[in-house]
Design a protein around this motif. Structure first.
Motif, PDB file in Angstrom:
ATOM      1  N   SER A  23     -13.673 -45.552  19.632  1.00  0.00           N
ATOM      2  CA  SER A  23     -14.025 -46.376  18.648  1.00  0.00           C
ATOM      3  C   SER A  23     -13.001 -47.169  18.440  1.00  0.00           C
ATOM      4  CB  SER A  23     -14.867 -45.554  17.358  1.00  0.00           C
ATOM      5  OG  SER A  23     -13.729 -44.647  16.936  1.00  0.00           O
ATOM      6  N   PHE A  81     -12.318 -50.031  20.423  1.00  0.00           N
ATOM      7  CA  PHE A  81     -13.300 -51.177  20.475  1.00  0.00           C
ATOM      8  C   PHE A  81     -12.882 -51.989  19.404  1.00  0.00           C
ATOM      9  CE2 PHE A  81     -17.230 -53.144  20.892  1.00  0.00           C
ATOM     10  CZ  PHE A  81     -17.607 -53.525  19.618  1.00  0.00           C
ATOM     11  N   LEU A  82     -12.585 -51.283  18.292  1.00  0.00           N
ATOM     12  CA  LEU A  82     -12.446 -52.012  16.940  1.00  0.00           C
ATOM     13  C   LEU A  82     -11.115 -53.159  17.225  1.00  0.00           C
ATOM     14  CD1 LEU A  82     -13.135 -49.310  14.365  1.00  0.00           C
ATOM     15  CD2 LEU A  82     -14.289 -51.391  14.801  1.00  0.00           C
ATOM     16  N   GLN A 116     -11.793 -55.802  19.631  1.00  0.00           N
ATOM     17  CA  GLN A 116     -12.570 -57.003  19.127  1.00  0.00           C
ATOM     18  C   GLN A 116     -11.769 -57.814  18.156  1.00  0.00           C
ATOM     19  OE1 GLN A 116     -15.670 -55.964  16.118  1.00  0.00           O
ATOM     20  NE2 GLN A 116     -17.190 -56.362  17.499  1.00  0.00           N
ATOM     21  N   THR A 153     -14.434 -48.529   9.030  1.00  0.00           N
ATOM     22  CA  THR A 153     -13.933 -49.759   9.893  1.00  0.00           C
ATOM     23  C   THR A 153     -13.405 -50.695   9.261  1.00  0.00           C
ATOM     24  OG1 THR A 153     -16.157 -50.468  10.086  1.00  0.00           O
ATOM     25  CG2 THR A 153     -15.352 -48.728  11.618  1.00  0.00           C
ATOM     26  N   ARG A 154     -14.151 -51.200   7.953  1.00  0.00           N
ATOM     27  CA  ARG A 154     -13.686 -52.332   7.369  1.00  0.00           C
ATOM     28  C   ARG A 154     -12.172 -52.242   7.072  1.00  0.00           C
ATOM     29  NH1 ARG A 154     -19.452 -53.664   4.995  1.00  0.00           N
ATOM     30  NH2 ARG A 154     -19.835 -52.669   7.236  1.00  0.00           N
ATOM     31  N   PHE A 177     -18.800 -45.138  15.021  1.00  0.00           N
ATOM     32  CA  PHE A 177     -19.795 -45.817  15.851  1.00  0.00           C
ATOM     33  C   PHE A 177     -20.968 -46.575  15.028  1.00  0.00           C
ATOM     34  CE2 PHE A 177     -17.515 -45.669  19.441  1.00  0.00           C
ATOM     35  CZ  PHE A 177     -16.929 -44.494  19.863  1.00  0.00           C
ATOM     36  N   GLU A 220     -20.904 -47.715  12.176  1.00  0.00           N
ATOM     37  CA  GLU A 220     -20.447 -49.039  11.576  1.00  0.00           C
ATOM     38  C   GLU A 220     -20.430 -50.112  12.538  1.00  0.00           C
ATOM     39  OE1 GLU A 220     -17.063 -48.717   9.261  1.00  0.00           O
ATOM     40  OE2 GLU A 220     -17.850 -47.211   7.649  1.00  0.00           O
ATOM     41  N   ILE A 221     -19.944 -49.579  13.516  1.00  0.00           N
ATOM     42  CA  ILE A 221     -19.621 -50.732  14.812  1.00  0.00           C
ATOM     43  C   ILE A 221     -21.160 -51.151  15.071  1.00  0.00           C
ATOM     44  CG2 ILE A 221     -18.960 -50.944  17.350  1.00  0.00           C
ATOM     45  CD1 ILE A 221     -16.728 -48.938  16.850  1.00  0.00           C
ATOM     46  N   HIS A 259     -23.696 -51.340  13.347  1.00  0.00           N
ATOM     47  CA  HIS A 259     -24.083 -52.030  12.496  1.00  0.00           C
ATOM     48  C   HIS A 259     -23.750 -53.715  12.439  1.00  0.00           C
ATOM     49  CE1 HIS A 259     -24.461 -53.405   8.159  1.00  0.00           C
ATOM     50  NE2 HIS A 259     -25.666 -52.739   8.195  1.00  0.00           N
ATOM     51  N   ASP A 260     -22.314 -53.679  12.510  1.00  0.00           N
ATOM     52  CA  ASP A 260     -21.591 -54.885  12.323  1.00  0.00           C
ATOM     53  C   ASP A 260     -21.809 -55.594  13.852  1.00  0.00           C
ATOM     54  OD1 ASP A 260     -19.002 -53.243  10.511  1.00  0.00           O
ATOM     55  OD2 ASP A 260     -20.797 -54.054   9.773  1.00  0.00           O
ATOM     56  N   ASN A 261     -21.988 -54.961  14.779  1.00  0.00           N
ATOM     57  CA  ASN A 261     -22.069 -55.888  16.073  1.00  0.00           C
ATOM     58  C   ASN A 261     -23.688 -55.780  16.544  1.00  0.00           C
ATOM     59  OD1 ASN A 261     -19.275 -56.611  16.588  1.00  0.00           O
ATOM     60  ND2 ASN A 261     -19.215 -54.371  16.113  1.00  0.00           N
TER      61      ASN A 261
END
Lengths: 131, 921
Positions: free
Chosen positions: A17, A20-21, A24, A109-110, B713, B715-716, B718-720
């Motif tokens: 995760s 990816f973040l 990105q 994540t934000r 995941f 959130e990911i 959801h956001d993508n």
């Protein structure tokens, strides 16, 4: 030049995760799953930001933090500690040892991206200033 | 005639053996392996109390007055009861103050007075001379009688002589030579004569055995047993009165006086003092000796009365002196060897006494009489060169000869019809004069030197007048009317009836008056005189002997200057150069001082030197000798009192402090113990707390980790919304897996919590374990097949049913199987399951052929959240709670779960469940 982020965590899915973040967001990413690997990567990859998990097999996160801080080159590297343990004493310890930020899992994540950006902004600004 | 030669030969051999024992005893002592350091030798050595008087004289007295021979032995027996107090105090005082003789003891107590020491010596010598003559008499008489074997006739004094001199003189010189060889071979600072003690103990045994031999012979061989003797004697009224209690033979007051007298004698006879006090090696021996010695007396006196009666019956014609019955009876019975043995026994008794007494007396003379005189008249000058050790030894040797000759002279000139016993009692009465000053000295602080002198002089004069003088009056040509009507006709000065006191036998009479004067003068003069500073301090040392540490007395009543060289030189003159050097080095080492470097001697060295000398020449002389080489300043009594006062105050205070310190130490020790306990409890609590914290934080961590993935995941995704399918599927998969993981974890944590709290629900039914195991293998097969691991089952015949919770045991089996599969190598993995019955349990084993579990891991895998396996290879799947839960389940049913494994050798997990008959839950 893209900023470099080192991800240090032994949980495979969390690493996925985070990878990816970060990717990105446009950063160059390296991964370490153990304390020893982390130290190696700090040397070779020379990251701008380190996302550091506290609970690691072998050397624990705090020791790695100390190592990073003791190295002259990485003294100003931003270190963001990640942990599932949220006791206040741990947070204090981390910050006292020189961590720049402390994020508890599960994280937003934000929030994580914001923190990374903030610390990269500082060093980015620092870089532009010195360049 | 040959028999005569045999006698002499036997005597010489016996004396040789005695000497050999003494020599061996001394050798062992030199090597430090003492022969005599035990209470039995100690008690036997005190048997020297029984001399020829006991051996021959008791029978003689019994023949005359029946049981009248007993008081002499009752006295010591009674005294033995008090020994633990009185004798032990005497021993302690003597050890601490390095006392060498009884005169030394008195002199030391009363201010290290040479005059007192000299007086005691003179009294002792004069008092013991008659006793020595008694021994000579007995040996000579017995020898002469035996010489005339087979004729049994009492010897008269002017009988057979050898080589012109009469027997007694030969015996005199023989004994003198023997005593010199025995006791004056060298000077010893400790004055412990181990060889002497060994020889005396030996001769105590010899005379006991000999007397018992003749006793048994007379009683059982000549007669038909004790009953026979007494029966026959009862037939003769003259004999019957001897062993019946009737007034004609039994004088109660005489008995009392004699008992009292012998109680004093057992303490103050020089030989008894030597053996009991000076040669004592361990105070603890006194306890045993308190009953051993009376026992010895009892045994040696057992046959006295039978022999006396037998002798009276056999020798009814009075051809033999009753004193010689002991020898006469075996002779008349024709038993040569027994007669010879009896003679040796008598010789033994006599020589024992002579040796010890002459050694003791000669030491007294050399230390307490000669030495002070020699020092006073500057014949011996310690400040100048000369070998004075040799002088001391020579003095002793000469003294021995002189004493023996005096004994012989006394023997010749006294009334020879006097029985042996009465001669001995004269000596007893002489040494009894020491009692007031001695006992007063160790119990009464008020006794002074002048008092002691007065008492001794008074008592001695009275004794001399009423006993030996009366016995020897005929020498001086004094007519016998002296006895009957007193000197110059003064009636109340009659020696046997002073102040017209009648009705007492001479000994009791003398004892009464002499002690009366003695005690009176001692107490009276002591109360009227003031003791010197030294006297007071000595008195304190003696009376408080049990509280004084041996060398720890810090009061040095001495102020003066002395050089180390002077002291050393003087010591060398008496102890020899090498021994002096050794003693000084030892002492210096113990105090950490190097004497070669210092010039002036301190008070402690001077005191130590004085102590060393005291061992050789007595405390009084040592004092004089030391005084001659130091410039002494005498302290006034006020200064001394001040010193004593200060010291005693300081001592009292320090004793208080000591006590308080000890109490405090005790308290603090208790506190420490309590604190330690508290600390331990605290640590345990903290540990448990930590463990609890650890558990909670670990659970937290374990729960949050899958949550992190799930949230991240989610959130990911959801956001993508335009994420590629591949990744979308992957991430969703992760979310699902982590959700499952989370659920599993939560379930297990709750399960374990319930199990540990005992709140789990159990559904116990009868279960066929085989069936259950089969089912679990079926359930685990998909997972196993996927990895390429085979599972085989072995059943050891039929197994009886057990009462367990089916689902729970299934849980255990699935846990073990999944672990086994997890750790078996992919493709070639082999898991083997076996169910066996052993005693009263069923055992299930699950083995895999994986990498095995190291010993360290074996210890932790049953802990919560701990998993085996190399950490660097990544965390293995699973929660780490499986084994703890399984262990809980198994133990709930009374079984146990364990693992056996070695690295690279696979692992076998085994658990047991008790059979139905054992547990029904």
């Amino acid at each position: 030049m893209p900023s470099k982020v080192l991800i240090v965590d032994d949980e495979a899915n969390i690493v996925i995760s985070l990878e990816f973040l970060m990717e990105q967001a446009g950063y160059e990413v390296a991964v370490a799953r153990t304390g020893e690997e982390a130290l190696e990567q700090v040397e070779s990859f020379n990251p701008d930001v380190v996302l550091l998990d506290v609970m690691l097999p072998g050397i624990n996160g705090f020791d790695i933090l100390q190592h990073i801080r003791q190295r002259p080159r990485s003294q100003s590297t931003a270190v963001i500690m990640l942990t599932a343990k949220g006791r206040e004493v741990e947070v204090t310890k981390g910050l006292a040892l020189g961590a720049n930020a402390y994020i508890t899992k599960p994280f937003s994540t934000r929030e994580l991206l914001a923190e990374v950006r903030r610390h990269l902004g500082v060093s980015e600004d620092h870089e532009t200033l010195t360049n | 005639m040959w028999f005569g030669a045999a006698i002499i030969l036997a005597a010489l051999i016996y004396l040789g053996v005695l000497f050999g024992i003494a020599y061996y005893g001394d050798k062992r002592a030199d090597r430090g392996r003492s022969l005599i350091n035990n209470p039995y030798v100690y008690a036997l050595s005190m048997g020297v109390y029984c001399t020829a008087w006991t051996y021959y004289g008791s029978v003689g007295r019994a023949a005359g007055t029946g049981l009248g021979f007993l008081p002499i032995y009752i006295g010591p027996t009674l005294m033995a009861i008090l020994w633990w107090f009185v004798l032990r105090k005497m021993v302690r005082i003597s050890q601490v103050n390095r006392i060498t003789t009884i005169a030394d003891f008195m002199a030391s107590r009363y201010g290290k007075s040479t005059s007192l020491g000299g007086l005691v010596t003179i009294i002792a010598v004069i008092g013991i001379v008659p006793y020595i003559s008694l021994q000579l008499d007995a040996v000579a008489a017995s020898f002469t009688m035996l010489w005339n074997y087979p004729q049994a006739v009492s010897a008269t004094t002017a009988s057979t002589g050898l080589g012109g001199l009469d027997t007694a003189l030969w015996v005199t010189f023989g004994m003198a030579a023997f005593a010199i060889l025995f006791g004056t071979r060298h000077l010893d600072v400790t004055e412990h004569h181990e060889g002497l003690v060994a020889a005396i103990a030996f001769e105590s045994v010899v005379k006991l055995v000999a007397f018992l031999a003749v006793g048994i012979f007379v009683t059982f061989v000549l007669f038909g047993g004790p009953g026979d003797i007494f029966q026959r004697a009862a037939a003769d009224p003259a004999l019957a009165r001897l062993f019946t209690f009737n007034p004609s033979t039994l004088d109660y007051s005489q008995w009392a006086w004699l008992t009292f007298l012998s109680m004093l004698a057992i303490l103050f006879l020089p030989r008894q003092f030597q053996m009991a006090v000076l040669e004592n090696m361990n105070e603890a021996h006194i306890r045993k000796a308190s009953w051993l010695f009376p026992l010895y007396l009892l045994v040696i006196n057992l046959f006295v009365l039978p022999i006396a009666l037998a002798g009276l019956m056999v020798f009814s014609d009075g051809s033999i002196d009753a004193d010689m019955f002991v020898l006469g009876l075996p002779m008349v019975a024709g038993s040569e060897s027994l007669a010879l043995f009896v003679f040796i026994g008598g010789l033994s008794a006599a020589t024992g006494m002579v040796i010890v007494d002459t050694v003791a007396l000669s030491t007294m003379v050399s230390n307490d009489l000669a030495m002070p005189l020699l020092l006073k008249f500057r014949v011996v000058r310690p400040g100048q060169r000369g070998d004075y050790g040799g002088v001391l030894l020579s003095v002793r040797r000469v003294t021995i000869v002189v004493i023996m000759v005096l004994g012989y002279i006394y023997f010749r000139v006294t009334d020879t019809t006097a029985s042996l016993v009465s001669i001995g009692l004269i000596s007893f009465a002489a040494v009894a004069q020491f009692a007031p000053a001695f006992l007063g000295g160790i119990y009464w602080k008020g006794g002074t030197r002048l008092g002691a002198l007065a008492g001794l002089v008074g008592g001695f004069v009275v004794w001399a007048y009423t006993l030996p003088l009366a016995a020897t009056h005929s020498i001086g040509g004094v007519p016998d009317s002296f006895l009957a009507s007193g000197p110059w006709g003064i009636g109340w000065l009659r020696p046997y009836n002073l102040f017209n006191l009648t009705g007492m036998d001479p000994v009791s009479h003398s004892l009464f008056w002499s002690l009366f004067v003695n005690i009176g003068a001692y107490v009276g003069v002591s109360l009227l005189s003031r003791p010197s500073a030294l006297e007071q301090s000595q008195a304190s040392r003696f009376i408080n002997a049990f509280t004084y540490a041996p060398e720890g007395d810090a009061v040095f009543l001495w102020r003066g200057t002395a050089t180390v060289d002077d002291l050393r030189a003087m010591l060398e003159r008496f102890l020899g150069a090498s021994r002096t050097a050794r003693l000084l080095t030892d002492y210096g080492r113990s105090r950490g001082v190097d004497w070669s470097a210092t010039h002036l001697a301190d008070a402690e060295l001077v005191q130590h030197a004085e102590r060393l000398l005291a061992g050789v020449m007595g405390t009084a002389s040592a004092r004089v000798a030391i005084a001659s080489v130091v410039e002494e300043e005498s302290l006034t009594i006020d200064e001394v009192l001040r010193m004593l006062d200060e010291t005693s105050q300081v001592r009292a205070y320090s004793r208080q402090l000591e006590q308080r310190t000890r109490q405090l130490e005790q308290k603090s020790r208790e506190l420490e113990a309590a604190t330690a306990e508290l600390r331990a409890a605290n640590e345990r609590l903290q540990e448990l707390d930590r463990m609890k914290d650890d558990f909670i934080s670990t659970v937290t961590h374990e729960l949050r980790t899958p949550l992190t993935s799930i949230r991240a995941f989610s959130e990911i995704l959801h956001d993508n919304p335009d994420l590629d399918v591949k990744r979308r599927v992957h991430f969703l998969d992760i979310i699902l897996k982590e959700s499952e993981r989370l659920t599993r974890l939560i379930n297990q944590v709750l399960d374990l919590a319930k199990l540990e709290a005992g709140a789990a629900e159990w559904n116990t039914t009868e279960v066929d374990l085989r069936v259950l195991v089969d089912e679990s293998i079926v359930a685990a097969s998909p997972m196993a097949q996927e990895k390429g691991v085979a599972i085989h089952a072995h059943f050891d015949g039929d197994v009886p049913p057990i009462w367990v919770d089916r689902d729970r045991i299934m849980q255990v089996m699935l846990n073990l199987l999944s672990n086994a599969v997890k750790f078996s190598p992919a493709g070639s993995g082999l898991v083997q399951v076996a169910v066996t019955q052993a005693d009263d349990v069923l055992q299930v084993d699950v083995s895999d052929n994986g990498p095995g579990i190291s010993a360290e891991d074996q210890a932790i895998i049953f802990d919560k959240f701990r998993q085996g396996g190399d950490q660097s290879r990544g965390r293995p799947q699973g929660t780490g709670l499986g084994l703890p839960i399984s262990a809980q389940i198994v133990s709930h049913f009374g079984g146990s779960l364990w693992v056996e494994s070695a690295p690279d050798a696979g692992a076998t997990f085994s658990f047991t469940l008790p059979l139905a008959s054992e547990s029904r839950r």
